[in-house]
Design an enzyme around this catalytic site. Structure first.
Site, PDB file in Angstrom:
ATOM      1  N   TYR A 189      -3.137 -12.728  -3.768  1.00 12.95           N
ATOM      2  CA  TYR A 189      -2.709 -12.268  -5.198  1.00 12.95           C
ATOM      3  C   TYR A 189      -1.539 -12.459  -5.485  1.00 12.95           C
ATOM      4  CZ  TYR A 189      -2.140  -8.361  -2.547  1.00 12.95           C
ATOM      5  OH  TYR A 189      -2.192  -7.896  -0.629  1.00 12.95           O
ATOM      6  N   ARG A 206     -14.681 -25.050   6.184  1.00 16.02           N
ATOM      7  CA  ARG A 206     -14.552 -26.307   6.157  1.00 16.02           C
ATOM      8  C   ARG A 206     -15.157 -26.157   7.866  1.00 16.02           C
ATOM      9  NH1 ARG A 206      -7.948 -25.297   7.601  1.00 16.02           N
ATOM     10  NH2 ARG A 206      -8.936 -23.659   8.310  1.00 16.02           N
ATOM     11  N   ASP A 266     -13.574  -2.819   1.121  1.00 13.82           N
ATOM     12  CA  ASP A 266     -13.350  -3.815   0.265  1.00 13.82           C
ATOM     13  C   ASP A 266     -14.319  -4.309  -0.808  1.00 13.82           C
ATOM     14  OD1 ASP A 266     -10.584  -4.580   1.311  1.00 13.82           O
ATOM     15  OD2 ASP A 266     -11.957  -5.097   3.488  1.00 13.82           O
ATOM     16  N   SER A 272       0.778  -1.011   0.356  1.00 10.76           N
ATOM     17  CA  SER A 272      -0.163  -0.202  -0.229  1.00 10.76           C
ATOM     18  C   SER A 272       0.947   1.121  -0.031  1.00 10.76           C
ATOM     19  CB  SER A 272      -0.626   0.173   0.872  1.00 10.76           C
ATOM     20  OG  SER A 272      -1.622  -0.954   0.776  1.00 10.76           O
ATOM     21  N   LYS A 291      -8.659  -5.151  11.810  1.00 14.24           N
ATOM     22  CA  LYS A 291      -9.555  -4.505  11.611  1.00 14.24           C
ATOM     23  C   LYS A 291     -11.130  -4.117  11.432  1.00 14.24           C
ATOM     24  CE  LYS A 291      -8.443  -5.356   6.516  1.00 14.24           C
ATOM     25  NZ  LYS A 291      -9.263  -6.249   5.553  1.00 14.24           N
ATOM     26  N   GLY A 351      -6.490 -11.574  -7.979  1.00 10.73           N
ATOM     27  CA  GLY A 351      -7.052 -10.185  -7.010  1.00 10.73           C
ATOM     28  C   GLY A 351      -6.585  -9.157  -6.418  1.00 10.73           C
TER      29      GLY A 351
HETATM   30  P1  ATR Z   1     -10.219 -13.069   6.786  1.00  6.74           P
HETATM   31  O1  ATR Z   1     -10.286 -11.847   7.881  1.00  6.74           O
HETATM   32  O2  ATR Z   1      -8.562 -12.723   5.812  1.00  6.74           O
HETATM   33  O3  ATR Z   1     -10.661 -14.069   5.505  1.00  6.74           O
HETATM   34  P2  ATR Z   1     -10.330 -14.920   8.336  1.00  6.74           P
HETATM   35  O4  ATR Z   1     -11.885 -14.176   8.837  1.00  6.74           O
HETATM   36  O5  ATR Z   1      -8.743 -16.323   9.478  1.00  6.74           O
HETATM   37  O6  ATR Z   1      -8.831 -14.172   7.350  1.00  6.74           O
HETATM   38  O7  ATR Z   1     -10.871 -15.967   8.086  1.00  6.74           O
HETATM   39  C1  ATR Z   1      -9.973 -17.236   6.861  1.00  6.74           C
HETATM   40  C2  ATR Z   1     -10.887 -18.073   6.359  1.00  6.74           C
HETATM   41  O8  ATR Z   1     -10.220 -18.997   5.050  1.00  6.74           O
HETATM   42  C3  ATR Z   1     -11.599 -19.100   6.924  1.00  6.74           C
HETATM   43  O9  ATR Z   1     -13.235 -19.618   6.193  1.00  6.74           O
HETATM   44  C4  ATR Z   1     -11.013 -20.242   7.156  1.00  6.74           C
HETATM   45  O10 ATR Z   1     -11.936 -21.393   7.955  1.00  6.74           O
HETATM   46  P3  ATR Z   1     -12.118 -22.177   8.495  1.00  6.74           P
HETATM   47  O11 ATR Z   1     -12.881 -20.866   9.542  1.00  6.74           O
HETATM   48  O12 ATR Z   1     -12.871 -23.843   8.115  1.00  6.74           O
HETATM   49  O13 ATR Z   1     -10.680 -22.382   9.670  1.00  6.74           O
HETATM   50  C5  ATR Z   1     -10.638 -20.318   5.719  1.00  6.74           C
HETATM   51  N1  ATR Z   1      -9.224 -21.680   5.750  1.00  6.74           N
HETATM   52  C6  ATR Z   1      -7.629 -20.945   6.437  1.00  6.74           C
HETATM   53  N2  ATR Z   1      -6.815 -22.157   5.661  1.00  6.74           N
HETATM   54  C7  ATR Z   1      -8.014 -22.133   4.660  1.00  6.74           C
HETATM   55  C8  ATR Z   1      -7.984 -23.829   5.028  1.00  6.74           C
HETATM   56  N3  ATR Z   1      -6.427 -24.318   4.681  1.00  6.74           N
HETATM   57  N4  ATR Z   1      -8.514 -24.743   3.929  1.00  6.74           N
HETATM   58  C9  ATR Z   1     -10.021 -24.107   3.658  1.00  6.74           C
HETATM   59  N5  ATR Z   1     -10.522 -22.937   4.316  1.00  6.74           N
HETATM   60  C10 ATR Z   1      -9.187 -22.734   5.355  1.00  6.74           C
END
Ligand code: ATR
Length: 277
Positions: free
Chosen positions: A220, A153, A102, A17, A66, A241
């Site tokens: 990205y 997941r 966003d 940024s 955030k 992205g």
């Molecule tokens: P952000 O604010 O960047 O979206 P976050 O709130 O930590 O970050 O959310 C991360 C997302 O990526 C979640 O939906 C997470 O799935 P879970 O809620 O099941 O943990 C998903 N995620 C992260 N690593 C993953 C992986 N290896 N496979 C599938 N989903 C993943």
């Protein structure tokens, strides 16, 4: 007087940024600055006080602040309220307005790279249920997408996202149900961190998507994630992205420095080269 803007987060050193806003300041010949400042969570309220005192015109907020920043703002825009997170702060007469750009970043990127993507779009698939997913879902709702199927997941986390949005459009599903829903979806969005550094989903049934589906990724790095590469190999329309990163920065810059910057091919190339370097 030179206007000062910032990026706060922890860590912030990796962010592109400052480069992006620096290029725009230079191009538009604006006497201003945009600096990354590492702020630890306990120091966030004090930083907000510093902002109210007038040292800065505003700035961006990134991981992990955030959500916490939203609660410290004096006012927030409707997008930030819906998403539950702010990424942009604007000082207005000693009050801090929190915004979430966003959502517009996501929409503009698709509008630019897959014009008409939302025309008659009835079903979209969103992978992930975190903060980024909430911004994407809010954007899809704004465009009137009828069915938004969230795959995560943790099904509980997806269900909590659905409950937060209310209404019938948004629903939660386990990954095992993806193959059944894919044939109806003309848009698939990855909002998870999977893809970063070349990491892969175990298996996604992209072969079940319609031939005219658009597949987009908010990751990205790399620009073409394994998900996008596979979708491209299957002849689907892919959107990377990087544009979301560039377009989410436009409203903040305009609010702080008074001029609307352009997202050009040259800008994209320069930021991409820095990411790859
Ligand atoms: P952000 O604010 O960047 O979206 P976050 O709130 O930590 O970050 O959310 C991360 C997302 O990526 C979640 O939906 C997470 O799935 P879970 O809620 O099941 O943990 C998903 N995620 C992260 N690593 C993953 C992986 N290896 N496979 C599938 N989903 C993943």
């Amino acid at each position: 007087m030179s206007r000062k803007a910032f990026l706060i987060g922890d860590p912030v050193a990796h962010s592109k940024s400052p480069l992006l806003h620096g290029l725009w300041l230079q191009e538009l010949a604006i006497a201003g600055s945009y600096t990354a400042i590492a702020v630890k969570a306990p120091d966030l309220p004090r930083f907000f006080d510093r902002l109210r005192e007038g040292e800065f015109v505003g700035g961006n907020v990134t991981i992990p602040h955030k959500e916490a920043a939203l609660a410290l703002c004096d006012a927030v825009d409707p997008a930030a309220r819906t998403i539950g997170a702010v990424n942009t702060l604007v000082l207005q007469e000693s009050r801090i307005l929190g915004r979430n750009t966003d959502l517009v970043g996501f929409l503009h990127n698709l509008d630019e790279k897959a014009a008409g993507w939302d025309a008659g779009l009835e079903t979209a698939i969103v992978l992930g249920a975190g903060g980024a997913a909430r911004a994407v879902v809010a954007g899809l709702r704004e465009r009137g997408v009828g069915t938004i199927a969230i795959f995560n997941r943790s099904l509980e986390k997806a269900q909590a996202l659905v409950a937060g949005f209310g209404g019938d459009e948004v629903s939660a599903h386990p990954y095992a149900a993806l193959a059944d829903l894919a044939p109806a979806a003309r848009l698939l969005v990855n909002t998870t961190a999977v893809g970063m550094g070349g990491s892969r989903f175990p298996h996604l049934p992209l072969d079940r998507l319609p031939a005219d589906a658009v597949v987009t990724d908010i990751v990205y790095t790399p620009l073409v994630t394994p998900l996008l590469a596979e979708a491209r190999d299957r002849g689907l329309h892919i959107v990377d992205g990087l544009g979301m990163l560039l377009y989410q920065a436009v409203p903040g810059f305009e609010a702080w420095f008074g001029k609307r910057p352009q997202v050009t091919g040259d800008l994209r190339d320069t930021v991409l080269a820095a990411l790859e370097g």
